[in-house]
Design an enzyme around this catalytic site. Structure first.
Site, short mmCIF file in Angstrom:
data_model
loop_
_atom_site.label_atom_id
_atom_site.label_comp_id
_atom_site.label_asym_id
_atom_site.label_seq_id
_atom_site.Cartn_x
_atom_site.Cartn_y
_atom_site.Cartn_z
N THR A 71 0.86 -1.19 0.00
CA THR A 71 0.00 0.00 0.00
C THR A 71 0.90 1.24 0.00
O THR A 71 1.27 1.73 -1.05
CB THR A 71 -0.97 -0.02 1.20
OG1 THR A 71 -0.25 -0.28 2.41
CG2 THR A 71 -2.04 -1.09 1.00
N THR A 99 3.07 -9.17 11.87
CA THR A 99 3.18 -7.82 11.34
C THR A 99 2.19 -7.65 10.22
O THR A 99 1.46 -8.56 9.91
CB THR A 99 4.60 -7.51 10.90
OG1 THR A 99 4.72 -6.11 10.72
CG2 THR A 99 4.97 -8.23 9.63
N GLU A 121 7.15 4.59 7.02
CA GLU A 121 6.70 5.78 6.31
C GLU A 121 7.56 6.98 6.66
O GLU A 121 7.66 7.39 7.81
CB GLU A 121 5.23 6.03 6.63
CG GLU A 121 4.33 4.98 6.00
CD GLU A 121 2.92 4.99 6.54
OE1 GLU A 121 2.04 4.44 5.85
OE2 GLU A 121 2.69 5.53 7.64
N THR A 175 -7.43 11.07 2.53
CA THR A 175 -7.86 12.23 1.78
C THR A 175 -7.00 12.49 0.56
O THR A 175 -7.31 13.35 -0.25
CB THR A 175 -7.83 13.49 2.68
OG1 THR A 175 -6.51 13.67 3.19
CG2 THR A 175 -8.81 13.34 3.81
#
Length: 413
Positions: A154, A191, A277, A413
């Protein structure tokens, strides 16, 4: 020296496996989003899953399946919708997914395991899944590992894959794996998503034990942000196609197989932590001198997960005080006067006493890791000793950058 070698092929390196990854229209981005792993014969199956009380339908489904039968032939994974917190309809969607892929493969739905990843609270786009299933089955290939690895990610920036080979009873045995994960990484039992294939013959009881221990020493020893996912799943198949004698009790051969399984899981876990990230480097924390391995891992994971430690590493600030503070709050008793801390080769604290060190050089060490080669020279090493015990444990994390906030502030968003 490790008693195995790295080979190519990922999850299709072991004999008797095929994999595929396609674009089914599940992700708004139009990127690959449906993966399938298939064993040509029934395989012993083991799983380790999230301990969160809010679980995805696929987690409940797999737990039920593995309790009823410790074998499987297929793992279907959709990316885009987590199918977590979706109520009864999410459960029915999971059942339909298993039935649909079973019919397409001409196998029993009891031989199908499921995984999902994506936005919590969103059901799987079933129309897209239904139309994608014939395509993903048609795409199955014994070289399909890379495609499958690409279809499960993702927010990941890179795919995660590994395969190792060793010799047992004069025959080669292989283990391969793929994984995804970048944010919401603080596993309790597994995980985000990891799939492992093996061609050894091993009893279901031993395989489950091996996987649980490997998870503790790998996926349960990484952290990115302190958040445990609703979809954490680690699934491992062993189909016996190496034709080695069955491993049914603990011994040298079982020990070798578990060591290689652990190495596969640790590689994938470190790749997930490095791909956190917004991360710029991997953090590896080794703790020695604890009472036992569990205590050492607890201290190591607390340090690796500390937002202050992670922020200091991102700022290239060799602030060992944050490491000491994290070790002290880990919930593991030790004597402060025994504490030793090293950052790379820089000894900063000895016997609980601060030492003079070259702060400019230590900062340069952190900067160098930020531009180092992926999973080779991009690792910041933190070594902590807490006493004279025999416990040794490792944990992995990443630094905390400005981009982590940006990515997660804009996630839906």
């Amino acid at each position: 020296m490790a008693d195995w070698q790295e080979i190519t092929g990922g999850i299709t390196a072991p004999r008797g496996y095929q994999a595929a990854g396609i674009t089914a229209g599940l992700k708004p981005s139009g990127l690959p989003d449906l993966a399938l792993i298939f064993s040509e014969v029934e395989a012993i199956a083991a799983g380790v899953f999230t301990t969160s009380q809010v679980k995805a339908a696929c987690v409940d489904y797999c737990r039920q399946r593995l309790q009823a039968k410790q074998s499987a032939r297929a793992i279907l994974c959709n990316a885009g919708q987590a199918n977590a917190a979706t109520g009864n309809q999410g459960w029915f969607d999971a059942l339909e997914s298993a039935m649909a892929i079973a019919q397409a493969l001409n196998i029993s739905s009891e031989s199908v395991l499921l995984a999902s990843t994506g936005v919590i609270g969103q059901r799987i786009k079933m129309d897209a899944l239904r139309s994608g299933i014939p395509k993903v089955v048609a795409a199955l290939s014994d070289t399909g590992s890379d495609a499958a690895a690409g279809a499960i990610i993702t927010t990941d920036l890179v795919t995660k894959s590994i395969a190792l080979e060793t010799t047992i009873s004069d025959r080669s045995v292989r283990i391969g794996g793929i994984a995804k994960g970048s944010g919401m990484i603080h596993p309790n039992m597994a995980t985000m998503l990891a799939f492992v294939t093996c061609d050894a013959v091993v009893s279901p009881h031993l395989w489950q034990q091996m996987l649980a221990r490997a998870a503790d020493r790998s996926f349960n020893s990484i952290t990115v942000d302190g958040d445990t996912s609703t979809n954490d799943s680690l699934i491992a198949l062993a189909n016996g196609q190496s034709r080695t004698p069955a491993i049914i009790e603990w011994g040298a051969e079982a020990e070798k197989l578990e060591a290689m399984l652990t190495a596969v899981c640790q590689h994938l876990a470190k790749a997930i932590a490095r791909d956190g990230e917004g991360a710029t480097c991997l953090i590896e924390v080794e703790v020695t001198g604890a009472h036992d391995e569990l205590s050492a891992r607890q201290i190591a994971k607390t340090i690796a997960g500390s937002s202050l430690v992670k922020s200091a590493i991102f700022g290239r600030d060799p602030n060992w005080g944050r490491i000491a503070a994290a070790a002290g709050r880990a919930g593991v008793p030790f004597e402060q006067e025994n504490l030793q801390i090293k950052l790379g080769d820089f000894l900063m604290l000895e016997n609980g006493q601060p030492l003079t060190f070259d702060r400019t050089a230590a900062s340069a060490y952190l900067k160098k890791a930020a531009v180092g080669t992926y999973l080779q020279q991009d690792t910041v090493l933190i070594s902590v000793n807490v006493g004279n015990g025999y416990g040794v444990g490792k944990a992995w994390g990443c630094d905390l950058s400005y981009d982590y906030v940006r990515i997660n502030a804009e996630y839906t968003t």
